[in-house]
Design a protein around this motif. Structure first.
Motif, mmCIF file in Angstrom:
data_model
loop_
_atom_site.group_PDB
_atom_site.id
_atom_site.type_symbol
_atom_site.label_atom_id
_atom_site.label_comp_id
_atom_site.label_asym_id
_atom_site.label_seq_id
_atom_site.Cartn_x
_atom_site.Cartn_y
_atom_site.Cartn_z
ATOM 1 N N CYS A 12 0.838 -1.196 0.000
ATOM 2 C CA CYS A 12 0.000 0.000 0.000
ATOM 3 C C CYS A 12 0.876 1.251 0.000
ATOM 4 O O CYS A 12 1.506 1.585 0.998
ATOM 5 N N THR A 13 0.915 1.959 -1.122
ATOM 6 C CA THR A 13 1.802 3.116 -1.264
ATOM 7 C C THR A 13 1.438 4.226 -0.291
ATOM 8 O O THR A 13 2.313 4.819 0.342
ATOM 9 N N SER A 14 0.146 4.538 -0.159
ATOM 10 C CA SER A 14 -0.258 5.637 0.724
ATOM 11 C C SER A 14 0.112 5.364 2.167
ATOM 12 O O SER A 14 0.510 6.275 2.902
ATOM 13 N N CYS A 15 0.020 4.097 2.581
ATOM 14 C CA CYS A 15 0.375 3.742 3.953
ATOM 15 C C CYS A 15 1.876 3.870 4.180
ATOM 16 O O CYS A 15 2.329 4.232 5.256
ATOM 17 N N PHE A 67 -10.624 -13.964 3.529
ATOM 18 C CA PHE A 67 -11.722 -13.248 4.186
ATOM 19 C C PHE A 67 -12.226 -12.123 3.286
ATOM 20 O O PHE A 67 -11.577 -11.741 2.298
ATOM 21 N N ASP A 68 -13.387 -11.606 3.641
ATOM 22 C CA ASP A 68 -13.994 -10.481 2.930
ATOM 23 C C ASP A 68 -13.139 -9.239 3.172
ATOM 24 O O ASP A 68 -12.957 -8.818 4.314
ATOM 25 N N TRP A 69 -12.623 -8.628 2.111
ATOM 26 C CA TRP A 69 -11.677 -7.517 2.265
ATOM 27 C C TRP A 69 -12.296 -6.300 2.946
ATOM 28 O O TRP A 69 -11.571 -5.440 3.471
ATOM 29 N N GLN A 70 -13.616 -6.205 2.977
ATOM 30 C CA GLN A 70 -14.275 -5.055 3.591
ATOM 31 C C GLN A 70 -14.449 -5.218 5.107
ATOM 32 O O GLN A 70 -14.898 -4.291 5.782
ATOM 33 N N LYS A 71 -14.084 -6.404 5.631
ATOM 34 C CA LYS A 71 -14.245 -6.653 7.073
ATOM 35 C C LYS A 71 -12.900 -6.628 7.781
ATOM 36 O O LYS A 71 -11.934 -7.219 7.321
ATOM 37 N N LYS A 72 -12.847 -5.927 8.900
ATOM 38 C CA LYS A 72 -11.626 -5.830 9.686
ATOM 39 C C LYS A 72 -11.304 -7.173 10.329
ATOM 40 O O LYS A 72 -12.193 -7.856 10.841
ATOM 41 N N GLN A 73 -10.043 -7.542 10.289
ATOM 42 C CA GLN A 73 -9.586 -8.803 10.865
ATOM 43 C C GLN A 73 -8.731 -8.540 12.107
ATOM 44 O O GLN A 73 -8.073 -7.506 12.208
ATOM 45 N N LYS A 74 -8.759 -9.498 13.039
ATOM 46 C CA LYS A 74 -8.005 -9.331 14.276
ATOM 47 C C LYS A 74 -7.164 -10.560 14.582
ATOM 48 O O LYS A 74 -7.528 -11.678 14.203
ATOM 49 N N PRO A 105 -8.803 -5.504 -2.305
ATOM 50 C CA PRO A 105 -8.597 -6.956 -2.285
ATOM 51 C C PRO A 105 -7.164 -7.301 -2.693
ATOM 52 O O PRO A 105 -6.497 -6.547 -3.394
ATOM 53 N N GLY A 106 -6.698 -8.470 -2.227
ATOM 54 C CA GLY A 106 -5.370 -8.924 -2.611
ATOM 55 C C GLY A 106 -4.647 -9.622 -1.477
ATOM 56 O O GLY A 106 -5.063 -9.545 -0.313
ATOM 57 N N ARG A 135 4.702 -11.014 11.818
ATOM 58 C CA ARG A 135 4.040 -10.859 10.527
ATOM 59 C C ARG A 135 2.607 -11.365 10.570
ATOM 60 O O ARG A 135 2.316 -12.332 11.263
ATOM 61 N N ILE A 136 1.746 -10.704 9.796
ATOM 62 C CA ILE A 136 0.413 -11.229 9.513
ATOM 63 C C ILE A 136 0.294 -11.352 8.008
ATOM 64 O O ILE A 136 0.758 -10.485 7.241
ATOM 65 N N THR A 137 -0.281 -12.438 7.560
ATOM 66 C CA THR A 137 -0.444 -12.686 6.133
ATOM 67 C C THR A 137 -1.884 -13.093 5.856
ATOM 68 O O THR A 137 -2.653 -13.403 6.780
ATOM 69 N N GLY A 138 -2.262 -13.130 4.602
ATOM 70 C CA GLY A 138 -3.608 -13.577 4.264
ATOM 71 C C GLY A 138 -4.012 -13.139 2.865
ATOM 72 O O GLY A 138 -3.237 -12.552 2.114
ATOM 73 N N ASP A 139 -5.272 -13.415 2.556
ATOM 74 C CA ASP A 139 -5.840 -13.063 1.260
ATOM 75 C C ASP A 139 -7.174 -12.362 1.473
ATOM 76 O O ASP A 139 -8.137 -12.983 1.921
ATOM 77 N N ALA A 140 -7.193 -11.065 1.176
ATOM 78 C CA ALA A 140 -8.437 -10.309 1.261
ATOM 79 C C ALA A 140 -9.140 -10.436 -0.085
ATOM 80 O O ALA A 140 -8.589 -10.072 -1.120
ATOM 81 N N GLU A 141 -10.361 -10.934 -0.069
ATOM 82 C CA GLU A 141 -11.055 -11.242 -1.335
ATOM 83 C C GLU A 141 -12.332 -10.416 -1.471
ATOM 84 O O GLU A 141 -12.870 -9.912 -0.505
#
Length: 257
Positions: free
Chosen positions: A42-45, A172-179, A230-231, A251-257
Motif C-alpha cells: 500500500c503506497t499511501s500507507c 476473508f472479505d476484504w471489507q471486514k476488519k480482521q483481528k 482486495p489482494g 508478521r500477519i499474512t492472508g488473502d483479502a477477497e
C-alpha cells in the motif's frame, strides 16, 4: 553493512511537484535525508506524507546547517502517486523513479530511509516517520550530537519468547476488519519494557498494555487489519523492547477477497 556506504544517485533524476511539472532539483553537497518507497504493498500507507511534512518542519526548526530531503518513489502506477500528492497537498519535490535506478536497498521498509553526509555516505539508517527512536537519533545527529550506540548496553536486558512470529488470517472479505493476537512472554530475570511498536502499513494497528511485564508474565499484542483493496498481503509488526532479540519482527499474512 550500510554504515559509511556511499549512496549512488542517478546522473539526472527528474523531480516533480504534485506530478504536474518537472523541475530542476539538483542533489546538493550537504547533509540529506533520503527515503525510497518501492512498488510493493500500500503506497499511501508507506508514504505517510502528512507525517513527513511535520518532520521536515521540525528539522527546519532545529537544524544547525541545511538539510536536503530526497524522495524517490518507484510506484506501480505513477498516476496514483501524483493523485496522492495532490490530495495531501504535498508540494515538496519528489522523484518518480520509474526505472528503479537507485541502489539495491533492503526489502524491509524500515531500512529504506537514510541520513547521509555531504559525500552521500550513510550516517544512520531507519525511517524516522515509522519509528520514534530513529527520529531521535536523526535529530541528535543533525544537531551535532554524538550518538553512542554502545550506550544501549547499559539498559537492563531481559529475554522474550514469542508464541508465534507469523499469523495467517486466511481468506476473508476484504471489507471486514480482521483481528489477531501475538503473545510475548518475559522469560528473563528483569522487567520487560515495550519501547515502541511499528507497523509497515497504516492498514495495520496494534494495541497493548504500556505497563512493564514482570519475569514469567506475558503481554498481548492485539493486531487489527483493514484492507484498502482486495489482494494478498504480508505485513510486519516490529517490536522494540529491552530484550536481547530486539527488534522483534512479527508478521500477519492472508488473502483479502
Amino acid at each position: 553493512k550500510w554504515d559509511g556506504k556511499e549512496i549512488l544517485f542517478p546522473k539526472s533524476p527528474i523531480f516533480t511537484i504534485k506530478g504536474k511539472d518537472t523541475i530542476l532539483y539538483p542533489i546538493l553537497d550537504e547533509y540529506k535525508i533520503l527515503t525510497y518507497v518501492d512498488s510493493i504493498g500500500c503506497t499511501s500507507c508507506k508514504l505517510k506524507l502528512s507525517q513527513w511534512k511535520e518532520f521536515m518542519a521540525l528539522v527546519d526548526s532545529v537544524k544547525s546547517e541545511s538539510i536536503q530531503f530526497l524522495y524517490f518513489f518507484y510506484p506501480k502506477r505513477s498516476a496514483d502517486v501524483c493523485q496522492l500528492l495532490r490530495a495531501e497537498d504535498f508540494d515538496y519535490p519528489i522523484c518518480i523513479d520509474e526505472q528503479d535506478s537507485l541502489n539495491d536497498f533492503p526489502s524491509e521498509i524500515a531500512f529504506q530511509t537514510f541520513l547521509l553526509d555531504k559525500n552521500n555516505r550513510v550516517l544512520a539508517i531507519g525511517n524516522p516517520i515509522h519509528n520514534s527512536k530513529i527520529k531521535e537519533i536523526y535529530l541528535k545527529i543533525i544537531q551535532g550530537g554524538e550518538v553512542k550506540l554502545d550506550g544501549e548496553k547499559n539498559v537492563i536486558q531481559t529475554k522474550v519468547n514469542v508464541d508465534k512470529s507469523v499469523i495467517s488470517l486466511g481468506h476473508f472479505d476484504w471489507q471486514k476488519k480482521q483481528k489477531a493476537s501475538f503473545v510475548l512472554k518475559n522469560i528473563g530475570k528483569s522487567l520487560l519494557v515495550i519501547q515502541d511498536v511499528n507497523t509497515s502499513c497504516g492498514c495495520t494497528e496494534v494495541t497493548y498494555s504500556k505497563e512493564p511485564v514482570r519475569p514469567g508474565d506475558s503481554i498481548l499484542l492485539n493486531v487489527s487489519y483493514k484492507a484498502e483493496t482486495p489482494g494478498s498481503f504480508n505485513k510486519t509488526i516490529t517490536v522494540y523492547c529491552n530484550a536481547n532479540s530486539s527488534p522483534i519482527v512479527l508478521r500477519i499474512t492472508g488473502d483479502a477477497e
